[in-house]
Design a protein around this motif. Structure first.
Motif, PDB file in Angstrom:
ATOM      1  N   PHE A  47       0.818  -1.226   0.000  1.00 23.63           N
ATOM      2  CA  PHE A  47       0.000   0.000   0.000  1.00 23.63           C
ATOM      3  C   PHE A  47       0.846   1.268   0.000  1.00 23.63           C
ATOM      4  N   GLU A  48       2.132   1.143  -0.300  1.00 18.59           N
ATOM      5  CA  GLU A  48       2.960   2.337  -0.437  1.00 18.59           C
ATOM      6  C   GLU A  48       2.403   3.214  -1.562  1.00 18.59           C
ATOM      7  N   SER A  49       2.555   4.530  -1.430  1.00 14.90           N
ATOM      8  CA  SER A  49       2.069   5.436  -2.470  1.00 14.90           C
ATOM      9  C   SER A  49       2.957   5.325  -3.701  1.00 14.90           C
ATOM     10  N   ARG A  50       2.438   4.690  -4.749  1.00 11.84           N
ATOM     11  CA  ARG A  50       3.240   4.509  -5.957  1.00 11.84           C
ATOM     12  C   ARG A  50       3.537   5.840  -6.624  1.00 11.84           C
ATOM     13  N   HIS A  51       2.588   6.771  -6.535  1.00  8.99           N
ATOM     14  CA  HIS A  51       2.823   8.069  -7.155  1.00  8.99           C
ATOM     15  C   HIS A  51       3.968   8.805  -6.464  1.00  8.99           C
ATOM     16  N   ASN A  52       3.941   8.847  -5.133  1.00  4.81           N
ATOM     17  CA  ASN A  52       5.014   9.539  -4.423  1.00  4.81           C
ATOM     18  C   ASN A  52       6.358   8.843  -4.608  1.00  4.81           C
ATOM     19  N   LEU A  53       6.356   7.535  -4.788  1.00  4.26           N
ATOM     20  CA  LEU A  53       7.602   6.831  -5.085  1.00  4.26           C
ATOM     21  C   LEU A  53       8.186   7.273  -6.425  1.00  4.26           C
ATOM     22  N   THR A  54       7.335   7.751  -7.329  1.00  6.95           N
ATOM     23  CA  THR A  54       7.833   8.342  -8.581  1.00  6.95           C
ATOM     24  C   THR A  54       8.783   9.491  -8.279  1.00  6.95           C
ATOM     25  N   TYR A  55       8.401  10.344  -7.319  1.00  4.97           N
ATOM     26  CA  TYR A  55       9.254  11.480  -6.960  1.00  4.97           C
ATOM     27  C   TYR A  55      10.548  10.998  -6.319  1.00  4.97           C
ATOM     28  N   TRP A  56      10.437  10.114  -5.339  1.00  3.13           N
ATOM     29  CA  TRP A  56      11.621   9.683  -4.576  1.00  3.13           C
ATOM     30  C   TRP A  56      12.548   8.798  -5.402  1.00  3.13           C
ATOM     31  N   ASN A  57      11.990   8.138  -6.423  1.00  5.14           N
ATOM     32  CA  ASN A  57      12.835   7.359  -7.328  1.00  5.14           C
ATOM     33  C   ASN A  57      13.428   8.218  -8.437  1.00  5.14           C
ATOM     34  N   ASN A  58      13.113   9.526  -8.401  1.00  2.00           N
ATOM     35  CA  ASN A  58      13.646  10.485  -9.381  1.00  2.00           C
ATOM     36  C   ASN A  58      13.241  10.113 -10.801  1.00  2.00           C
ATOM     37  N   GLU A  59      11.976   9.695 -10.956  1.00  2.00           N
ATOM     38  CA  GLU A  59      11.431   9.327 -12.260  1.00  2.00           C
ATOM     39  C   GLU A  59      10.626  10.482 -12.833  1.00  2.00           C
ATOM     40  N   HIS A  60      10.280  10.389 -14.104  1.00  2.00           N
ATOM     41  CA  HIS A  60       9.639  11.500 -14.799  1.00  2.00           C
ATOM     42  C   HIS A  60       8.129  11.529 -14.558  1.00  2.00           C
ATOM     43  N   TYR A  61       7.591  12.761 -14.507  1.00  2.00           N
ATOM     44  CA  TYR A  61       6.151  12.932 -14.323  1.00  2.00           C
ATOM     45  C   TYR A  61       5.703  14.258 -14.928  1.00  2.00           C
ATOM     46  N   TYR A  62       4.451  14.287 -15.366  1.00  2.00           N
ATOM     47  CA  TYR A  62       3.835  15.520 -15.846  1.00  2.00           C
ATOM     48  C   TYR A  62       3.246  16.284 -14.661  1.00  2.00           C
ATOM     49  N   GLY A  63       3.301  17.608 -14.739  1.00  2.00           N
ATOM     50  CA  GLY A  63       2.632  18.453 -13.755  1.00  2.00           C
ATOM     51  C   GLY A  63       1.709  19.416 -14.472  1.00  2.00           C
ATOM     52  N   PHE A  64       0.405  19.330 -14.189  1.00  2.00           N
ATOM     53  CA  PHE A  64      -0.587  20.184 -14.850  1.00  2.00           C
ATOM     54  C   PHE A  64      -1.329  21.030 -13.821  1.00  2.00           C
ATOM     55  N   GLY A  65      -1.637  22.269 -14.212  1.00  2.00           N
ATOM     56  CA  GLY A  65      -2.407  23.156 -13.351  1.00  2.00           C
ATOM     57  C   GLY A  65      -1.565  24.300 -12.818  1.00  2.00           C
ATOM     58  N   ALA A  66      -2.224  25.271 -12.175  1.00  2.00           N
ATOM     59  CA  ALA A  66      -1.544  26.459 -11.652  1.00  2.00           C
ATOM     60  C   ALA A  66      -0.511  26.072 -10.602  1.00  2.00           C
ATOM     61  N   GLY A  67       0.725  26.520 -10.810  1.00  2.00           N
ATOM     62  CA  GLY A  67       1.792  26.262  -9.849  1.00  2.00           C
ATOM     63  C   GLY A  67       2.332  24.850  -9.845  1.00  2.00           C
ATOM     64  N   ALA A  68       1.829  23.983 -10.720  1.00  2.00           N
ATOM     65  CA  ALA A  68       2.281  22.581 -10.724  1.00  2.00           C
ATOM     66  C   ALA A  68       3.696  22.464 -11.270  1.00  2.00           C
TER      67      ALA A  68
END
Length: 386
Positions: free
Chosen positions: A245-266
């Motif tokens: 049940f670890e947060s797979r999305h947050n592991l994206t950040y900590w694993n230094n993997e790529h992600y899109y950021g959409f929206g104001a200030g994202a």
């Protein structure tokens, strides 16, 4: 697709919390409707086609669930049109207790949302009021019950400790009440007093007092002990989960993997570049509607920055930085670049370098920033390992 994870920011709130420095604005119906239209144009412009394959989607804020039913449905229709939800491993949304009714929960469920992160912060009505929160403790119970009744079991509770005038005993009471829900994931962060917040202004005037540092350390140790006692593994400095049940999305950040950021200030991270979107709402919407590219800055990330971030972010995980994965990414083991630094930090009792992983000790976690800064590089440091 350049990234396998997507972050979508909804910046609206019914009330602005006194400690929050995220991009946020008071909700009004017309602004939110216009924002969804601008957000749609940004996503449509950035990502071609339909049903794109992604591993995780995270809708954060602000308070995404402050949107009304029509706005929430428009957002969900956009997401399910652009991304293959059926094969998405984790589709999360942030929410405040009390924001949900059964109709909204059923809507989210029908569009494939499978994880909810609830901003509880503390189980104490007086402290919730001091934080500027609208919900009360009873709302947490009602919301969790509503979610579970409608098929949501992957629920995370977010907590904050070291609150103004909070005692160790008061935090233990919050922990006991939180853990009694038996949920699979908990996050807990020490209060940070950020500029441009109500708390910062009070702190500068001497009207806000945090607990002594030794109490904050005791609270953190108590947090770790309590989570361990109830079978929740600490997998990151501030995050605890049952296995799987670890947060797979947050592991994206900590694993230094790529992600899109959409929206104001994202913020986003794509190959070779970190992006940050325009924060002010009118400016973001104007640019997003004009050309679908509301980017304020795009910082090129070279090999040196990539290596630094690999170490900073990876060491936040309890598993640490994996030698083989590091070598696979950069062509050499981390000792080739950081051998002396690692030896010094191991000798100080702040790092453990064993097996195939480099990780923080318990003492290292408490002095994380001191450890992380030792992994900053000069441009010439890479010359002898190229």
């Amino acid at each position: 697709m350049k990234a396998q994870s997507v972050y979508i920011h909804i910046p609206f709130c019914q009330q602005i919390c006194h400690y929050c420095d995220f991009t946020k604005f008071f909700y009004d119906e017309q602004s939110a409707t216009d924002y969804i239209e601008a957000l749609t144009n940004e996503i449509e412009t950035t990502i071609e086609g339909k049903k794109n394959q992604v591993q995780t989607i995270f809708i954060g804020g602000g308070t995404p669930t402050v949107l009304n039913m029509d706005q929430l449905q428009s957002l969900m229709q956009l997401i399910t049109r652009k991304f293959d939800i059926d094969n998405c491993q984790e589709f999360s949304i942030e929410a405040n207790p009390g924001d949900f009714d059964e109709e909204k929960i059923k809507l989210l469920n029908s569009f494939g949302v499978n994880r909810v992160s609830l901003g509880v912060q503390v189980f104490d009505d007086e402290m919730l009021e001091q934080l500027g929160r609208l919900h009360r403790v009873k709302d947490v119970y009602r919301t969790v019950e509503l979610l579970q009744r409608n098929g949501f079991y992957n629920i995370s509770l977010d907590l904050i400790y070291a609150l103004p005038s909070q005692t160790v005993e008061q935090f233990q009471q919050t922990l006991d009440e939180a853990i009694a829900f038996g949920l699979p994931h908990y996050s807990a962060y020490a209060l940070q007093i950020e500029p441009k917040t109500v708390f910062y202004q009070r702190y500068k005037k001497g009207k806000l007092h945090r607990p002594p540092q030794e109490d904050e350390v005791q609270m953190y140790e108590m947090l770790k002990d309590t989570m361990r006692k109830y079978g929740l593994n600490q997998y990151e400095i501030s995050n605890f989960a049952r296995p799987g049940f670890e947060s797979r999305h947050n592991l994206t950040y900590w694993n230094n993997e790529h992600y899109y950021g959409f929206g104001a200030g994202a913020h986003g991270y794509l190959p070779g570049v970190r992006t940050g979107n325009i924060r002010p709402l009118p400016a973001y919407m104007k640019q997003a509607m004009e050309n679908g590219k509301p980017i304020l800055n795009a910082e090129e990330i070279g090999k040196r920055e990539m290596i630094e971030e690999e170490m900073f972010l990876g060491l936040r995980k309890m598993s640490g930085v994996n030698r083989d994965l590091f070598r696979e990414k950069f062509g050499f083991p981390y000792e080739a670049l950081y051998g002396d630094v690692i030896s010094m930090l191991v000798q100080k009792g702040l790092l453990i370098n064993e097996g195939n992983n480099l990780r923080l000790t318990d003492q290292g976690v408490l002095f994380g920033n001191e450890v992380f800064e030792k992994f900053l590089l000069e441009e010439t440091d890479l010359d002898h390992v190229r």
